[in-house]
Structures are given as C-alpha cells and as structure tokens.
Design a protein around this motif. Structure first.
Motif, PDB file in Angstrom:
ATOM      1  N   LYS A  63      40.407  41.330  36.473  1.00  0.00           N
ATOM      2  CA  LYS A  63      41.141  40.651  37.623  1.00  0.00           C
ATOM      3  C   LYS A  63      41.169  42.003  38.674  1.00  0.00           C
ATOM      4  N   ARG A 103      43.717  41.517  45.298  1.00  0.00           N
ATOM      5  CA  ARG A 103      42.649  40.707  46.107  1.00  0.00           C
ATOM      6  C   ARG A 103      42.356  39.504  45.649  1.00  0.00           C
ATOM      7  N   HIS A 104      41.973  38.545  46.277  1.00  0.00           N
ATOM      8  CA  HIS A 104      41.405  37.199  46.037  1.00  0.00           C
ATOM      9  C   HIS A 104      40.062  37.159  46.198  1.00  0.00           C
ATOM     10  N   VAL A 105      39.259  37.066  45.114  1.00  0.00           N
ATOM     11  CA  VAL A 105      37.678  37.378  45.209  1.00  0.00           C
ATOM     12  C   VAL A 105      37.072  36.060  44.829  1.00  0.00           C
ATOM     13  N   PRO A 106      36.089  35.398  45.433  1.00  0.00           N
ATOM     14  CA  PRO A 106      35.246  34.221  45.028  1.00  0.00           C
ATOM     15  C   PRO A 106      34.398  34.599  43.715  1.00  0.00           C
ATOM     16  N   ILE A 107      34.281  33.579  42.951  1.00  0.00           N
ATOM     17  CA  ILE A 107      33.637  33.924  41.629  1.00  0.00           C
ATOM     18  C   ILE A 107      32.216  34.270  41.765  1.00  0.00           C
ATOM     19  N   LEU A 109      32.130  38.037  42.911  1.00  0.00           N
ATOM     20  CA  LEU A 109      32.688  38.933  41.847  1.00  0.00           C
ATOM     21  C   LEU A 109      31.487  38.992  40.682  1.00  0.00           C
ATOM     22  N   ASP A 143      35.742  31.479  35.865  1.00  0.00           N
ATOM     23  CA  ASP A 143      37.117  31.559  36.489  1.00  0.00           C
ATOM     24  C   ASP A 143      38.015  31.045  35.876  1.00  0.00           C
ATOM     25  N   ARG A 199      45.053  31.740  38.772  1.00  0.00           N
ATOM     26  CA  ARG A 199      45.565  32.964  39.217  1.00  0.00           C
ATOM     27  C   ARG A 199      44.721  34.186  38.976  1.00  0.00           C
ATOM     28  N   GLN A 200      43.445  33.917  39.748  1.00  0.00           N
ATOM     29  CA  GLN A 200      42.441  35.112  39.748  1.00  0.00           C
ATOM     30  C   GLN A 200      42.252  35.916  38.860  1.00  0.00           C
ATOM     31  N   PHE A 211      39.612  36.295  35.603  1.00  0.00           N
ATOM     32  CA  PHE A 211      37.966  35.781  35.449  1.00  0.00           C
ATOM     33  C   PHE A 211      37.569  36.079  33.797  1.00  0.00           C
TER      34      PHE A 211
END
Length: 323
Positions: free
Chosen positions: A96, A100-104, A107, A125, A128-129, A131
């Motif tokens: 995680k 930050r919110h990161v697109p898959i 990332l 994914d 709750r962000q 991975f």
C-alpha cells in the motif's frame, strides 16, 4: 513443463512426460498432491482448475441451511482444498502506498522499475488501495518483501507478506520499516549492537546503515527500524542521561501534539478532547492550555492527563538528506 491435476478420488492425472512410457517401466516417485501444489510457483498467474479437479473440490465442500431452506446458507471448504489454494499464492505480498491513491497500472509500472524482477510479476488491486503482488520466482519475492525501505511516487511503500487471513476491508498495515536518524551520538556508541539496542526504544530494529558502521558520517547514526504508525513516534531518546533527537525519513505527516502519524494538528483526537474539557470548565485552568515552552527548548505536551517533556514533533527528513 509437466502438469499434475488432483482428481476427486485423490489420484493424479498422468504428467505429460509419463505419457508414452514403455510398458514395464517403473515411474519415478513423485511428491504428494499437496506438496505438488505448494511447490508450483512459475508459469504466470495460477490457474487453480488446472491443479484441483472440480470433483475433488466439490467432494470436500459442504452446503447447509441450519435455519431451514429460507435461512442463511453455511458453506464449509475442506482443509485440504484450502492448503492447496494457499500454496498457489505463497510468493505474494500485500502493498500500500502510504497516503496516496495510485492507479494499478501506474503502480505496476513503477514496481517493475523499482524491483526489476527476473521473472514474472503480477499486481492485483484489492479494496481500500491495497494491492497484492505475486512473483513467479522466489528470489524476486524475497528481495521485495525483505528489502527496502521502498519509496514510490515520493511516498513510502508499505509491504508485508501475504497471509490467508488478511482482510483488506478490515485489516491495516500498521507497521512499516523506515530509516531513523539519531543525531549527535558520540562515536564511541558506533557499535552495531549498541546502535541496535538504542534503536530498540524506537521500534523493531532491523539493521544499521553501512555508512554509519564504516564511520563515513558521524553527525548522526542511521538505523533501519520497523515502527508502528498507530502509536506515538518518539522524538527523542535518552542514553546514559543525555537526550538525543530522532528523525524519520519520509514520514511527512506526524502530529506535533501526540506524535502519531496520519493526521494534522486540527484533527488530533488529543487536542479535540482537551478542547472539550476546557469548554466545560468555567474560568478555565491555564495549566490545561496546549504546549508550554520550557527553558531547554522542549515543548510541554499533555498525554493521558499529565504533562511530559517532548519535542514539538519528531523531525522528518527527505531521502536525499541521508547518505
């Protein structure tokens, strides 16, 4: 590569290299089906149906209605099936990006650049962000889960080994390894065991920076420490009666009131609680007011109803400040 599938009766399909064996040849002994499943690690993302026969799974599952047909169904999956399925995901980790919110896609691309895996690496994914990252090769997995600290997009990448019980809707990664700097320690403290012992007061020490051990820098000692982000981070450490300041690399959101990572002063639960107490007291006791400066530069802060001396906040340094 040969492939084995578990059938309903527990037998195995013939491997590809067994087909066409001359009559009378004794087949080479093979591991049990659980060992076979747990040992399969390559070839991309797992395909469970290739490993466990549908009938085998169905024979080890049960469906019941304890409260009648209109009630809640209760499904039980057999332990043999769970062990086999868990084995398919043994080289996985949960990650995680802190804060930050990161697109898959972004990332996945960044992690490939960071880790440069020799084999396949796959990013899934989760809620709750969170991975999930799976590796084909064990050495790639071990390098990622035990290395670090890792930083992506300017933030710390929190990592932990995947476990079957992890629930992304309920669980958190509450610990993360960070580089900690202890300023102005005397050089006669620069022994691995001494530094690890001092860092033990800040979290779980992992290792000492080689720059520190080689005496290439003596303004501060740098130790890799696993800290608990839901507990107050220590701003100082007292060694043989002397106080030394502590700083954390990359943790940019440490509350100066309670020392806990993840919220600003205005949202600090401790400050909100004290404000409510002050509002309920007529004529207010000035002793309840927030930080008071002491002569030695420390700020008096209130924790659990009493005042203790602590710095305004643990100091934060960016990665480039460390050699």
């Amino acid at each position: 590569m040969s492939e084995t599938r578990v059938l309903a009766n527990g037998d195995q399909d013939a491997c590809m290299d067994e087909v066409g064996r001359p009559p009378g040849d004794t087949p080479v002994s093979s591991p049990s089906w659980v060992e076979k499943v747990q040992g399969s690690g390559g070839g991309g993302l797992p395909v469970p149906e290739r490993v466990l026969d549908d009938a085998f799974v169905a024979a080890r599952m049960s469906l019941e209605f304890p409260d009648g047909a209109e009630g809640e169904p209760v499904v039980t999956i057999g332990q043999e099936v769970l062990e086999a399925m868990n084995g398919l995901w043994k080289q996985c980790m949960i990650v995680k990006v802190l804060g930050r919110h990161v697109p898959i896609a972004a990332l996945s691309r960044k992690l490939r650049e960071l880790w440069k895996p020799s084999g396949g690496m796959y990013v899934l994914d989760l809620p709750r962000q969170f991975f999930m990252v799976r590796f084909d090769m064990e050495e790639d997995y071990l390098a990622a889960v035990t290395g670090g600290p890792w930083r992506v997009f300017g933030s710390i990448l929190m990592v932990q080994a995947w476990a079957p019980g992890f629930d992304p809707l309920r669980d958190e990664i509450v610990t993360t390894p960070v580089w900690v700097r202890i300023a102005n320690l005397p050089v006669n403290f620069y022994h691995r065991a001494i530094l690890m012992g001092i860092a033990g007061g800040l979290g779980k020490p992992v290792r000492v920076d080689m720059t520190t051990l080689k005496f290439e820098r003596a303004r501060f000692a740098r130790v890799y420490v696993e800290v608990h982000l839901k507990k107050p981070l220590k701003g100082t450490v007292l060694v043989n009666g002397e106080r030394y300041y502590v700083s954390y690399e990359g943790l940019n959101n440490i509350c100066p009131i309670c020392g806990v990572y993840g919220h600003v002063v205005s949202a600090c639960p401790q400050r909100v609680s004290e404000t409510m107490v002050q509002m309920s007291i007529q004529g207010g006791n000035t002793d309840l007011e927030g930080g008071e400066k002491s002569n030695d530069g420390f700020t008096m802060v209130r924790r659990q109803g009493r005042r203790v001396e602590a710095p305004v906040a643990p100091v934060v340094f960016a990665a480039e400040n460390f050699g």
